[in-house]
Design a protein around this motif. Sequence first.
Motif, PDB file in Angstrom:
ATOM      1  N   ASN A 202      86.303  53.574  54.188  1.00 19.88           N
ATOM      2  CA  ASN A 202      87.035  54.406  55.138  1.00 19.88           C
ATOM      3  C   ASN A 202      87.526  53.642  56.364  1.00 19.88           C
ATOM      4  O   ASN A 202      88.122  54.249  57.260  1.00 19.88           O
TER       5      ASN A 202
ATOM      6  N   GLY B 171      79.682  59.751  41.439  1.00 13.38           N
ATOM      7  CA  GLY B 171      80.984  60.068  42.009  1.00 13.38           C
ATOM      8  C   GLY B 171      81.930  58.898  42.151  1.00 13.38           C
ATOM      9  O   GLY B 171      83.101  59.081  42.513  1.00 13.38           O
TER      10      GLY B 171
ATOM     11  N   ASN C  82      76.022  61.871  55.396  1.00 15.24           N
ATOM     12  CA  ASN C  82      76.617  60.698  54.757  1.00 15.24           C
ATOM     13  C   ASN C  82      75.970  60.388  53.414  1.00 15.24           C
ATOM     14  O   ASN C  82      74.906  60.906  53.073  1.00 15.24           O
ATOM     15  N   THR C  83      76.624  59.501  52.675  1.00 18.97           N
ATOM     16  CA  THR C  83      76.044  58.913  51.468  1.00 18.97           C
ATOM     17  C   THR C  83      75.331  57.632  51.857  1.00 18.97           C
ATOM     18  O   THR C  83      75.846  56.824  52.630  1.00 18.97           O
TER      19      THR C  83
ATOM     20  N   ASP D  41      91.216  61.222  46.157  1.00 16.24           N
ATOM     21  CA  ASP D  41      90.057  61.473  47.002  1.00 16.24           C
ATOM     22  C   ASP D  41      88.811  61.587  46.136  1.00 16.24           C
ATOM     23  O   ASP D  41      88.832  62.212  45.065  1.00 16.24           O
ATOM     24  N   TYR D  42      87.714  60.984  46.623  1.00 18.92           N
ATOM     25  CA  TYR D  42      86.451  61.007  45.887  1.00 18.92           C
ATOM     26  C   TYR D  42      85.373  61.610  46.779  1.00 18.92           C
ATOM     27  O   TYR D  42      85.330  61.350  47.989  1.00 18.92           O
ATOM     28  N   VAL D  43      84.502  62.417  46.165  1.00 18.58           N
ATOM     29  CA  VAL D  43      83.414  63.089  46.868  1.00 18.58           C
ATOM     30  C   VAL D  43      82.094  62.631  46.272  1.00 18.58           C
ATOM     31  O   VAL D  43      81.902  62.663  45.049  1.00 18.58           O
ATOM     32  N   LEU D  44      81.183  62.211  47.142  1.00 12.14           N
ATOM     33  CA  LEU D  44      79.877  61.702  46.736  1.00 12.14           C
ATOM     34  C   LEU D  44      78.777  62.626  47.246  1.00 12.14           C
ATOM     35  O   LEU D  44      79.002  63.472  48.117  1.00 12.14           O
TER      36      LEU D  44
ATOM     37  N   GLY E 197      80.482  60.889  55.576  1.00 13.49           N
ATOM     38  CA  GLY E 197      80.801  62.190  55.018  1.00 13.49           C
ATOM     39  C   GLY E 197      80.752  62.271  53.508  1.00 13.49           C
ATOM     40  O   GLY E 197      81.128  63.295  52.920  1.00 13.49           O
ATOM     41  N   GLY E 198      80.301  61.196  52.859  1.00 15.33           N
ATOM     42  CA  GLY E 198      80.285  61.181  51.400  1.00 15.33           C
ATOM     43  C   GLY E 198      81.664  61.268  50.789  1.00 15.33           C
ATOM     44  O   GLY E 198      81.818  61.795  49.681  1.00 15.33           O
ATOM     45  N   ARG E 199      82.670  60.729  51.476  1.00 20.43           N
ATOM     46  CA  ARG E 199      84.047  60.818  50.989  1.00 20.43           C
ATOM     47  C   ARG E 199      84.791  59.516  51.226  1.00 20.43           C
ATOM     48  O   ARG E 199      84.517  58.794  52.192  1.00 20.43           O
TER      49      ARG E 199
ATOM     50  N   THR F 113      75.783  63.635  49.529  1.00 23.98           N
ATOM     51  CA  THR F 113      75.388  63.283  50.898  1.00 23.98           C
ATOM     52  C   THR F 113      73.859  63.311  50.976  1.00 23.98           C
ATOM     53  O   THR F 113      73.254  64.253  51.487  1.00 23.98           O
TER      54      THR F 113
END
Length: 358
Positions: free
Chosen positions: A330, A148, A109-110, A99-102, A90-92, A104
């Motif tokens: 994760n 990110g 996904n990343t 919380d970090y967001v990347l 989920g890129g997270r 996708t």
Amino acid sequence: MIAGQIGVAREELFETLEDGREVSRWTLRNASGAGLTVMDLGATILTLEVPDRDGRLADVVTGFHRAADYMRDTAYHGAVIGRFANRIAGGRFALGGRDYVLATNNPPNTLHGGQSGFDKRLWQAEAIQTSAGEGVRFTLVSPAGDEGFPGEVHVSTTYAWTADNHLIIDYAATSDAPSPFNVTQHSYWNLAGAGSGSVMDHHLAIAAETYLPVDGTMIPTGEIAPVAGTPFDFRTAKPVGRDIEAADEQLARGGGYDHTFVLGGEGLREVAVLADPQSGRRMIVSTDLPGLQLYTGNFLDPAASGKQGRPYPPRSAIALETQFFPDSPNQPQFPPAVIAPDRPFASRTIYAFESEAV
């Protein structure tokens, strides 16, 4: 550098990119003539020539003639992958209460560090003397917030080529803040020679009792499953293609093998052997990392023109990527893949080449 001198890393300009950046490459060879070329774009292995049972050299890694082709490449031919190799769901991820967001870039996904990972960066490089012989060290600074990820990371990749045809890869990294970190070398191998056809008749052994099943988006489910009784059993060498078309949900999800094998033991140890019966070339993989990603090139682009104008269709080369487990940020039950000020990273992988008689 002294052009043509055996054992000395020879530097030359490879290409000037459209944005004006100059890409250089280095050549390492031993007395037999076997060796490799590497470039500072992506710390990429461009060629690697090793002898067959009759002493004939062939280039056994896929790739391209021009540096610009690597900038457009989406299959990561020959590059060092980071800041986090493989996928993050989920890129997270959460780390240290944040919380970090990347990006996708492999929805949802990343994959392999995001939109512009280590493979698209111009690394600094220098020829060095290692304990094993001459080598090239590539260094890179990944700033805080890069794609990110938190923390400023200083990373190095060192390639050394020995008299007995061992490619020694040493990784090292430090960070000023905790961050997920997972690097790998993403060369695709065809021991008959890159672009010479399918690798499904190559024989492969992997020292793994278990592997990581994946969901429909290629993220590990969290299960660590036994290989016994499945197409994923490579404990005894077998042709790569023997079971690849088996009626197996995991193989269907990956279009073939694209899975992490859980390696037994600790420290630097032999984890896999790939062999081409026709040429007699063998490659022995050793690492101190906990996982090995087997990817059978299921989605290589047959329209892409490689070296000598040869195409690389699906399953014409195989990647054996030493690394931590996918989605480790994760999945706390997996070995931790986090770098921090008090937790620097250092790792070694060796690809050793030999030839065997008929």
